[in-house]
Design an enzyme around this catalytic site. Structure first.
Site, PDB file in Angstrom:
ATOM      1  N   GLU A  36      -2.704  -9.286 -15.374  1.00 31.55           N
ATOM      2  CA  GLU A  36      -1.304  -9.365 -15.826  1.00 31.55           C
ATOM      3  C   GLU A  36      -0.466 -10.088 -14.790  1.00 31.55           C
ATOM      4  O   GLU A  36      -0.638  -9.867 -13.581  1.00 31.55           O
ATOM      5  CB  GLU A  36      -0.796  -7.936 -16.040  1.00 31.55           C
ATOM      6  CG  GLU A  36       0.116  -7.757 -17.205  1.00 31.55           C
ATOM      7  CD  GLU A  36      -0.540  -8.081 -18.548  1.00 31.55           C
ATOM      8  OE1 GLU A  36      -0.437  -9.238 -19.001  1.00 31.55           O
ATOM      9  OE2 GLU A  36      -1.145  -7.173 -19.134  1.00 31.55           O
ATOM     10  N   HIS A  37       0.411 -10.950 -15.265  1.00 26.28           N
ATOM     11  CA  HIS A  37       1.275 -11.771 -14.396  1.00 26.28           C
ATOM     12  C   HIS A  37       0.444 -12.663 -13.472  1.00 26.28           C
ATOM     13  O   HIS A  37       0.890 -13.009 -12.374  1.00 26.28           O
ATOM     14  CB  HIS A  37       2.244 -10.893 -13.584  1.00 26.28           C
ATOM     15  CG  HIS A  37       3.344 -10.325 -14.432  1.00 26.28           C
ATOM     16  ND1 HIS A  37       4.506 -10.998 -14.692  1.00 26.28           N
ATOM     17  CD2 HIS A  37       3.422  -9.150 -15.114  1.00 26.28           C
ATOM     18  CE1 HIS A  37       5.272 -10.259 -15.488  1.00 26.28           C
ATOM     19  NE2 HIS A  37       4.634  -9.139 -15.761  1.00 26.28           N
ATOM     20  N   GLY A 123       8.569  -7.166 -30.219  1.00 26.04           N
ATOM     21  CA  GLY A 123       9.113  -6.542 -29.015  1.00 26.04           C
ATOM     22  C   GLY A 123       8.158  -5.539 -28.387  1.00 26.04           C
ATOM     23  O   GLY A 123       8.510  -4.836 -27.446  1.00 26.04           O
ATOM     24  N   LEU A 126       3.041  -7.762 -27.920  1.00 28.21           N
ATOM     25  CA  LEU A 126       1.792  -8.212 -28.539  1.00 28.21           C
ATOM     26  C   LEU A 126       1.855  -9.687 -28.920  1.00 28.21           C
ATOM     27  O   LEU A 126       1.041 -10.186 -29.685  1.00 28.21           O
ATOM     28  CB  LEU A 126       1.469  -7.358 -29.775  1.00 28.21           C
ATOM     29  CG  LEU A 126       1.373  -5.863 -29.511  1.00 28.21           C
ATOM     30  CD1 LEU A 126       1.010  -5.121 -30.777  1.00 28.21           C
ATOM     31  CD2 LEU A 126       0.340  -5.575 -28.435  1.00 28.21           C
ATOM     32  N   SER A 127       2.868 -10.363 -28.385  1.00 34.65           N
ATOM     33  CA  SER A 127       2.978 -11.818 -28.526  1.00 34.65           C
ATOM     34  C   SER A 127       3.159 -12.317 -29.950  1.00 34.65           C
ATOM     35  O   SER A 127       2.493 -13.256 -30.385  1.00 34.65           O
ATOM     36  CB  SER A 127       1.745 -12.499 -27.928  1.00 34.65           C
ATOM     37  OG  SER A 127       1.946 -12.623 -26.584  1.00 34.65           O
ATOM     38  N   GLU A 161       8.026 -22.805 -26.241  1.00 30.65           N
ATOM     39  CA  GLU A 161       8.652 -21.562 -25.771  1.00 30.65           C
ATOM     40  C   GLU A 161       9.430 -21.811 -24.472  1.00 30.65           C
ATOM     41  O   GLU A 161      10.548 -21.325 -24.300  1.00 30.65           O
ATOM     42  CB  GLU A 161       7.580 -20.481 -25.572  1.00 30.65           C
ATOM     43  CG  GLU A 161       8.133 -19.204 -24.990  1.00 30.65           C
ATOM     44  CD  GLU A 161       7.763 -17.942 -25.735  1.00 30.65           C
ATOM     45  OE1 GLU A 161       7.022 -18.030 -26.732  1.00 30.65           O
ATOM     46  OE2 GLU A 161       8.221 -16.867 -25.330  1.00 30.65           O
ATOM     47  N   ASP A 173      -0.815 -16.361 -23.737  1.00 28.02           N
ATOM     48  CA  ASP A 173      -0.606 -15.888 -25.110  1.00 28.02           C
ATOM     49  C   ASP A 173      -0.961 -16.956 -26.145  1.00 28.02           C
ATOM     50  O   ASP A 173      -1.611 -16.680 -27.148  1.00 28.02           O
ATOM     51  CB  ASP A 173       0.856 -15.454 -25.310  1.00 28.02           C
ATOM     52  CG  ASP A 173       1.266 -14.377 -24.323  1.00 28.02           C
ATOM     53  OD1 ASP A 173       0.374 -13.796 -23.667  1.00 28.02           O
ATOM     54  OD2 ASP A 173       2.472 -14.120 -24.197  1.00 28.02           O
ATOM     55  N   TYR A 223      11.209 -11.271 -15.252  1.00 25.25           N
ATOM     56  CA  TYR A 223      10.026 -12.131 -15.394  1.00 25.25           C
ATOM     57  C   TYR A 223      10.240 -13.401 -14.571  1.00 25.25           C
ATOM     58  O   TYR A 223       9.396 -13.797 -13.771  1.00 25.25           O
ATOM     59  CB  TYR A 223       9.822 -12.483 -16.869  1.00 25.25           C
ATOM     60  CG  TYR A 223       8.529 -13.224 -17.160  1.00 25.25           C
ATOM     61  CD1 TYR A 223       7.362 -12.522 -17.433  1.00 25.25           C
ATOM     62  CD2 TYR A 223       8.476 -14.615 -17.163  1.00 25.25           C
ATOM     63  CE1 TYR A 223       6.174 -13.197 -17.708  1.00 25.25           C
ATOM     64  CE2 TYR A 223       7.295 -15.291 -17.436  1.00 25.25           C
ATOM     65  CZ  TYR A 223       6.152 -14.573 -17.706  1.00 25.25           C
ATOM     66  OH  TYR A 223       4.968 -15.243 -17.970  1.00 25.25           O
TER      67      TYR A 223
HETATM   68  C1  GLA Z   1       4.110 -12.496 -21.072  1.00 27.58           C
HETATM   69  C2  GLA Z   1       3.940 -14.004 -20.931  1.00 27.58           C
HETATM   70  C3  GLA Z   1       2.520 -14.351 -20.483  1.00 27.58           C
HETATM   71  C4  GLA Z   1       2.114 -13.540 -19.250  1.00 27.58           C
HETATM   72  C5  GLA Z   1       2.415 -12.063 -19.453  1.00 27.58           C
HETATM   73  C6  GLA Z   1       2.184 -11.261 -18.197  1.00 27.58           C
HETATM   74  O1  GLA Z   1       3.321 -12.025 -22.127  1.00 27.58           O
HETATM   75  O2  GLA Z   1       4.201 -14.645 -22.153  1.00 27.58           O
HETATM   76  O3  GLA Z   1       2.431 -15.735 -20.228  1.00 27.58           O
HETATM   77  O4  GLA Z   1       2.736 -14.045 -18.098  1.00 27.58           O
HETATM   78  O5  GLA Z   1       3.760 -11.845 -19.869  1.00 27.58           O
HETATM   79  O6  GLA Z   1       0.845 -11.250 -17.867  1.00 27.58           O
END
Ligand code: GLA
Length: 393
Positions: A36-37, A123, A126-127, A161, A173, A223
């Site tokens: 993550e991140h 929200g 889950l993209s 985006e 994502d 973020y």
């Molecule tokens: C969001 C962003 C991704 C990623 C995650 C964290 O989902 O869209 O690109 O950075 O946060 O892992």
């Protein structure tokens, strides 16, 4: 296909509005097992596409008009390809951004009719936004036979985006949306975009998401702050090690020499990212060995890092991860996605899912007076055209 009724309704609405039969596409949401991140730090991620999706019914037009109906919002808009500009309405920008990117890349195409809707909770982390962007890019590529390769579709959707929606997200994502495969997680190296599939087939284990049902307003500002903090770390280290372009190029050894040379906050951020990359690689080894215990521990460690060092968790997510940690039926639990709300991802013994979920819901309600939604999740395919016999939907 997970939601035939919804697809049927979307198709019906399309025929009602446009008096013709559409092509249908399904574009999934995603989970991320670990990593993550790390994507915008050129590191490793381990996502998978899921069985919740956005469905697009679409057909080409002869003129330059784009006519789009959002089924879930019961909202409609039209624009001309000759004049694409940002809209006041947030949801429209995901689509306009994609249309804009494909035009900018020099592809010529005409307008289109589209109805879309889906069952990816919005929200929840889950993209759904990447699903909309990459789903539209994929569909336009197909209906106009533009010949754009999959990786370019991913990059255009990400850029849509970044530039149009204004969120400076990484590539994870959109990539998993296009490249996801049923039953597999995908390890993506975000530096060179090489990837490898790993089967996710721990017997009798289910992937369950607990949705906090909240989304703190900090999410997007923090973020961007994290991105800047990581960048600050890179610049400091680069002074001594010119080959360092991102945190991916920094070993634990190198970083250890910087404890007194950067602020404690910057140091913590860098430390987390470097360790998380190592965890992803170890998690893949654990998958190969089918070592659920190690895989689960790495997931728990990831949460610790996200909460204490990267500081993108929140009380609600920490509570959910903590409750699960002490349950012997849960093998790993952590916050997932950008943070400050959304879901935790949990690996739970299949037989115990119901009981664990009830317990978690009860405790969460007691503590926060709020409901936890539970999503039992299957790993599905990336965006694809849906074959349909005329009368099926
Ligand atoms: C969001 C962003 C991704 C990623 C995650 C964290 O989902 O869209 O690109 O950075 O946060 O892992």
């Amino acid at each position: 296909m997970s939601n035939p009724e919804l697809v049927k309704s979307i198709k019906k609405k399309f025929i009602e509005l446009f008096k013709e039969k559409p092509c249908l596409y399904s574009s999934p949401g995603r989970i991320n097992l670990i990593g993550e991140h790390t994507d915008y730090n050129m590191g490793f991620v381990l996502p998978a596409a899921i069985d919740k999706a956005i469905y697009l019914a679409i057909s080409p037009r002869k003129d330059l008009q784009c006519k789009i109906f959002a089924y879930d919002l019961n909202d409609y808009f039209e624009c001309s390809l000759e004049k694409i500009s940002k809209s006041e309405k947030h949801w429209q920008n995901y689509l306009l951004g994609v249309v804009d990117q494909i035009r900018k890349a020099g592809y010529k195409y005409s307008g289109f009719n589209c109805v879309f809707g889906g069952d990816i909770p919005i929200g929840a982390g889950l993209s759904s936004s990447a699903a909309l962007e990459a789903g539209l890019a994929f569909a336009l590529n197909k209906i106009f036979d533009l010949g754009i390769d999959n990786l370019s579709l991913v990059k255009m959707s990400q850029k849509a985006e970044n530039e149009f929606v204004g969120v400076n997200c990484g590539i994870m994502d959109q990539h998993i949306n296009i490249f996801g495969k049923e039953g597999k997680v995908l390890r993506l190296d975000c530096r060179n975009l090489e990837y490898e599939y790993f089967p996710f087939d721990f017997e009798n284990i289910s992937i369950v998401l607990f949705d906090t049902n909240i989304s703190h307003s900090l999410a997007s500002s923090e973020y961007n702050t994290r991105r800047e903090e990581c960048n600050t770390g890179v610049q400091i280290i680069k002074n001594d090690f010119p080959f360092v372009e991102s945190l991916r190029d920094v070993s634990q050894d190198i970083l250890s020499g910087y404890k007194s040379k950067m602020s404690p906050t910057i140091f913590k951020r860098c430390k987390y990212v470097i360790e998380e990359n190592i965890r992803v690689l170890r998690a893949c080894e654990a998958l190969n060995k089918k070592d659920l215990r190690v895989f689960g521990e790495l997931i728990n460690e990831s949460h610790e890092g996200l909460s204490n060092e990267y500081e993108v968790s929140c009380t609600e997510l920490d509570f959910l991860a903590e409750v699960s940690k002490y349950n012997s039926k849960v093998y790993g639990s952590r916050m997932m996605g950008g943070g400050f709300g959304g879901c935790t991802i949990n690996l739970i013994e299949t037989k115990a899912v119901e009981k664990v979920s009830e317990e978690v819901q009860k405790q969460y309600k007691k503590k926060f007076g709020n409901e936890v939604k539970v999503y039992n999740t299957q790993i599905g395919n990336g965006t694809k055209q849906m074959e349909y016999e005329d009368e099926t939907y």
